[in-house]
Design a protein around this motif. Structure first.
Motif, PDB file in Angstrom:
ATOM      1  N   GLN A  52       0.433  -1.617  -0.443  1.00 18.23           N
ATOM      2  CA  GLN A  52      -0.117  -0.026  -0.224  1.00 18.23           C
ATOM      3  C   GLN A  52       0.762   1.333   0.357  1.00 18.23           C
ATOM      4  O   GLN A  52       2.096   1.196   0.621  1.00 18.23           O
ATOM      5  CB  GLN A  52      -1.260   0.198   1.060  1.00 18.23           C
ATOM      6  N   TYR A  57       0.874   4.882   1.155  1.00 18.29           N
ATOM      7  CA  TYR A  57       0.648   6.414   1.849  1.00 18.29           C
ATOM      8  C   TYR A  57       1.103   8.181   2.188  1.00 18.29           C
ATOM      9  O   TYR A  57       1.133   7.515   1.665  1.00 18.29           O
ATOM     10  CB  TYR A  57       0.199   5.552   3.456  1.00 18.29           C
ATOM     11  N   HIS A  95       1.042   5.961   8.369  1.00 17.51           N
ATOM     12  CA  HIS A  95       0.441   4.723   7.003  1.00 17.51           C
ATOM     13  C   HIS A  95      -0.801   4.538   7.033  1.00 17.51           C
ATOM     14  O   HIS A  95      -1.472   3.896   7.974  1.00 17.51           O
ATOM     15  CB  HIS A  95       1.006   3.511   7.431  1.00 17.51           C
ATOM     16  N   THR A  96      -1.757   5.754   7.790  1.00 16.80           N
ATOM     17  CA  THR A  96      -3.167   6.171   8.290  1.00 16.80           C
ATOM     18  C   THR A  96      -4.022   6.147   6.873  1.00 16.80           C
ATOM     19  O   THR A  96      -4.802   6.208   6.859  1.00 16.80           O
ATOM     20  CB  THR A  96      -3.181   6.353   9.132  1.00 16.80           C
ATOM     21  N   THR A  97      -3.062   7.251   6.129  1.00 14.95           N
ATOM     22  CA  THR A  97      -4.242   7.761   4.562  1.00 14.95           C
ATOM     23  C   THR A  97      -3.537   7.114   3.508  1.00 14.95           C
ATOM     24  O   THR A  97      -2.910   7.622   2.768  1.00 14.95           O
ATOM     25  CB  THR A  97      -3.719   9.069   4.954  1.00 14.95           C
ATOM     26  N   VAL A  98      -4.541   6.113   3.263  1.00 16.78           N
ATOM     27  CA  VAL A  98      -4.119   5.369   1.748  1.00 16.78           C
ATOM     28  C   VAL A  98      -4.664   6.836   0.668  1.00 16.78           C
ATOM     29  O   VAL A  98      -4.759   7.189   0.188  1.00 16.78           O
ATOM     30  CB  VAL A  98      -5.327   4.692   1.153  1.00 16.78           C
ATOM     31  N   TRP A  99      -3.300   7.042  -0.119  1.00 17.07           N
ATOM     32  CA  TRP A  99      -2.879   7.963  -1.242  1.00 17.07           C
ATOM     33  C   TRP A  99      -3.581   7.074  -2.568  1.00 17.07           C
ATOM     34  O   TRP A  99      -2.793   5.625  -3.265  1.00 17.07           O
ATOM     35  CB  TRP A  99      -1.478   7.901  -1.521  1.00 17.07           C
TER      36      TRP A  99
END
Length: 174
Positions: A116, A118, A123-127
């Protein structure tokens, strides 16, 4: 006769004074003229983007998350608002919310490794690539601006040994 002619010429010269009409370089100068012209340039809102590779290195069993980062660089005209999006990659079945790398060896192109991308180091907001939802925005400064991309391979069942890869497209919207 020659003497008489010479005497006549000298007499005329003395009576009439100096000979005029001969240019004297010291008393004559060239004139000048000037003109002006407009120099112009129209700048339109514009951006360019470059991206660096993201390499997770070499590993064995995927029993712990692997974290790495890379950068994309955006160069936009000053004051131009922009958003940067990252797509799901080129592997079949890969999406923004479920990104995949595929094996590169012959006969192994359907084996995948999940990863993933981010926007933040936590590593909390996916891009993703939906403007206003999961892209990263900014305002151009007229110089390249570097933006971090945080990658993570989560803990997962380890597939067979191979080199796994995909190509992600970074897009700047302006």
């Amino acid at each position: 006769m020659k003497l008489k002619l010479l005497t006549s010429v000298l007499t005329i010269a003395l009576i009439s004074g100096p000979i005029t009409g001969v240019a004297d370089a010291a008393t004559y100068s060239n004139g000048t003229a000037t003109a002006t012209f407009l120099v112009s340039l129209t700048l339109q809102a514009n951006c360019t983007i470059t991206a660096n590779p993201l390499a997770f290195g070499t590993n064995g069993v995927l029993t712990t998350a692997l974290n790495q980062q890379t950068t994309v660089a955006v160069d936009c005209t000053n004051t131009t608002p922009y958003n940067v999006g990252l797509d799901g990659g080129t592997v079949s079945g890969s999406t923004v919310t479920s990104r995949l790398m595929a094996g590169t060896a012959t006969g192994n192109t359907t084996t995948t490794v999940a990863f993933q991308l981010y926007q933040d180091s936590g590593h909390t907001t996916v891009w993703g690539n939906t403007q206003g939802t999961n892209t990263v925005g900014g305002t151009g400064s007229g110089s390249a601006q570097s933006i971090n991309v945080y990658g993570q391979i989560p803990v997962q069942a380890t597939p067979r040994p191979d080199t796994y890869q995909t190509t992600v497209t970074a897009t700047v919207y302006f």
